[in-house]
Scaffold this active site. Sequence first.
Site, PDB file in Angstrom:
ATOM      1  N   ARG A 103       0.783  -1.166   0.119  1.00 39.95           N
ATOM      2  CA  ARG A 103      -0.032  -0.120  -0.007  1.00 39.95           C
ATOM      3  C   ARG A 103       0.852   1.098   0.001  1.00 39.95           C
ATOM      4  NH1 ARG A 103      -5.170   1.441   3.574  1.00 39.95           N
ATOM      5  NH2 ARG A 103      -6.167  -0.106   2.149  1.00 39.95           N
TER       6      ARG A 103
ATOM      7  N   HIS B 219      -7.357   0.305  -6.364  1.00 44.76           N
ATOM      8  CA  HIS B 219      -7.761  -0.503  -4.969  1.00 44.76           C
ATOM      9  C   HIS B 219      -8.345  -1.655  -5.649  1.00 44.76           C
ATOM     10  CE1 HIS B 219      -7.821  -1.558  -1.122  1.00 44.76           C
ATOM     11  NE2 HIS B 219      -8.614  -0.819  -0.733  1.00 44.76           N
TER      12      HIS B 219
ATOM     13  N   GLN C 238      -9.928  -4.198  -3.060  1.00 41.72           N
ATOM     14  CA  GLN C 238     -11.299  -3.824  -2.563  1.00 41.72           C
ATOM     15  C   GLN C 238     -12.514  -4.154  -3.557  1.00 41.72           C
ATOM     16  OE1 GLN C 238     -12.113  -2.154   0.418  1.00 41.72           O
ATOM     17  NE2 GLN C 238     -14.190  -2.691  -0.421  1.00 41.72           N
TER      18      GLN C 238
ATOM     19  N   ASP D 112     -17.710   6.489  -1.393  1.00 44.25           N
ATOM     20  CA  ASP D 112     -16.298   6.331  -0.611  1.00 44.25           C
ATOM     21  C   ASP D 112     -16.058   7.685  -0.200  1.00 44.25           C
ATOM     22  OD1 ASP D 112     -13.920   5.628   0.208  1.00 44.25           O
ATOM     23  OD2 ASP D 112     -12.911   5.764  -1.629  1.00 44.25           O
TER      24      ASP D 112
ATOM     25  N   CYS E 283     -16.697   1.147   0.893  1.00 40.05           N
ATOM     26  CA  CYS E 283     -15.489   0.125   1.279  1.00 40.05           C
ATOM     27  C   CYS E 283     -14.784   0.569   2.603  1.00 40.05           C
ATOM     28  CB  CYS E 283     -14.477   0.568   0.019  1.00 40.05           C
ATOM     29  SG  CYS E 283     -13.870   2.379   0.040  1.00 40.05           S
TER      30      CYS E 283
ATOM     31  N   ARG F 239     -13.452  -9.161   2.042  1.00 44.72           N
ATOM     32  CA  ARG F 239     -12.144  -8.997   1.922  1.00 44.72           C
ATOM     33  C   ARG F 239     -11.236 -10.060   2.183  1.00 44.72           C
ATOM     34  NH1 ARG F 239     -10.233  -3.791   1.570  1.00 44.72           N
ATOM     35  NH2 ARG F 239      -8.550  -4.713   0.802  1.00 44.72           N
TER      36      ARG F 239
HETATM   37  N1  NVA Z   1     -10.294   6.299  -1.342  1.00 43.48           N
HETATM   38  C1  NVA Z   1     -10.034   5.810   0.154  1.00 43.48           C
HETATM   39  C2  NVA Z   1     -10.215   4.322   0.164  1.00 43.48           C
HETATM   40  C3  NVA Z   1      -9.652   3.900   1.512  1.00 43.48           C
HETATM   41  C4  NVA Z   1      -9.858   2.397   1.581  1.00 43.48           C
HETATM   42  C5  NVA Z   1      -8.540   6.323   0.313  1.00 43.48           C
HETATM   43  O1  NVA Z   1      -7.774   6.256  -0.766  1.00 43.48           O
HETATM   44  O2  NVA Z   1      -8.248   6.696   1.307  1.00 43.48           O
HETATM   45  N1   CP Z   2     -11.307  -0.547   2.722  1.00 43.44           N
HETATM   46  C1   CP Z   2     -10.011  -0.519   3.020  1.00 43.44           C
HETATM   47  O1   CP Z   2      -9.218  -0.585   2.247  1.00 43.44           O
HETATM   48  O2   CP Z   2      -9.779  -0.114   4.244  1.00 43.44           O
HETATM   49  P1   CP Z   2      -8.483   0.017   5.199  1.00 43.44           P
HETATM   50  O3   CP Z   2      -7.810   1.272   4.561  1.00 43.44           O
HETATM   51  O4   CP Z   2      -8.990  -0.074   6.506  1.00 43.44           O
HETATM   52  O5   CP Z   2      -7.556  -1.273   4.551  1.00 43.44           O
END
Ligand code: NVA
Ligand code: CP
Length: 302
Positions: A100, A127, A130, A223, A262, A290
């Site tokens: 990540r 992502h 997800q 989201d 998500c 997940r």
């Molecule tokens: N769009 C959000 C998704 C988190 C799972 C982010 O990137 O923070």
């Molecule tokens: N939805 C998701 O990826 O959550 P986290 O940021 O908690 O991993």
Amino acid sequence: MIRHFIDLWDITPEEGWKLVLDAEAIKLSKDKEKHLLGKKVGLFFTKPSTRTRVSFEVAIVELGGHSVYLSEQSLQISRGEDIKDTARTLSRYLDCVVIRTDSHKKLEEYAKHSSVPVINALTDMSHPCQVLSDVFTLYETFKEDIKRIKIAYVGDGNNVCNTWLVAAGLFGLNLFVATPAGYEPSSYYYQAGEDLCKITGGSIYLTTNPVEAVKDAHVVYTDVWVSMNQERTEEKIQALMPYQVNEKLLSYARSDVKVMHCLPAKKGEEITEEVFERFADFIFTQAENRLHTQKALLKFLL
Ligand code: NVA
Ligand code: CP
């Protein structure tokens, strides 16, 4: 040949459906095999995570493997070691790396130099874990009708939205996306989704009108408006206010609509507390899935 999972287009539609069916078999305990016996998986995260990190760690241990959590701060990369040297080193110890990071380009650079599979656990652009899992959640609910339902994504045109465009193409789904002007998803991901739609029969419709997207929808997805590492501006929040998933907007959807998120959610912004709580069971099933989907993915890649 090693396979990476950087974006949803790294798998074929057939492989995508196989992963969904495998996730279902794993969830229903029809597949209890220890597919990762003796395998070591690194989890290299430069951003916080609740669901992705924990579901991967649990998936790995339940499949008989071992995980090593690598925060950016704990690695020499935080002192300037090259990404490619980090990738070449970790490839000598690990069988797979889940990453990540705030930069999709950095992830691609890492993958180029990794001789073990790399899984995208979220970047600024996409992502895929997800949304692959979300397709499983929809399959679980709608079965073969999944290709007939109307799915509406409403809100910021972010990494999750980009990935939905590709998912519509890969799985042949009908996706409506409503984002404000100036906050549209990436045209690159849109084109990739469109190209896949020509093969699978999916469709993507982009609009700035949230009511048009939500009208008669079976599924409404949202989201956060401010993603990790993004700047929060009053201008953006104001532009997104008409896209809030609230009871009024939902009144245009089918009466049996399902709402997905998500997570993490910022209640009072992209979704009201009232709507969130009404659909909480579905949203946390989405989070649970997940785990099952990532088990299927790890089994596939390793
Ligand atoms: N769009 C959000 C998704 C988190 C799972 C982010 O990137 O923070
Ligand atoms: N939805 C998701 O990826 O959550 P986290 O940021 O908690 O991993």
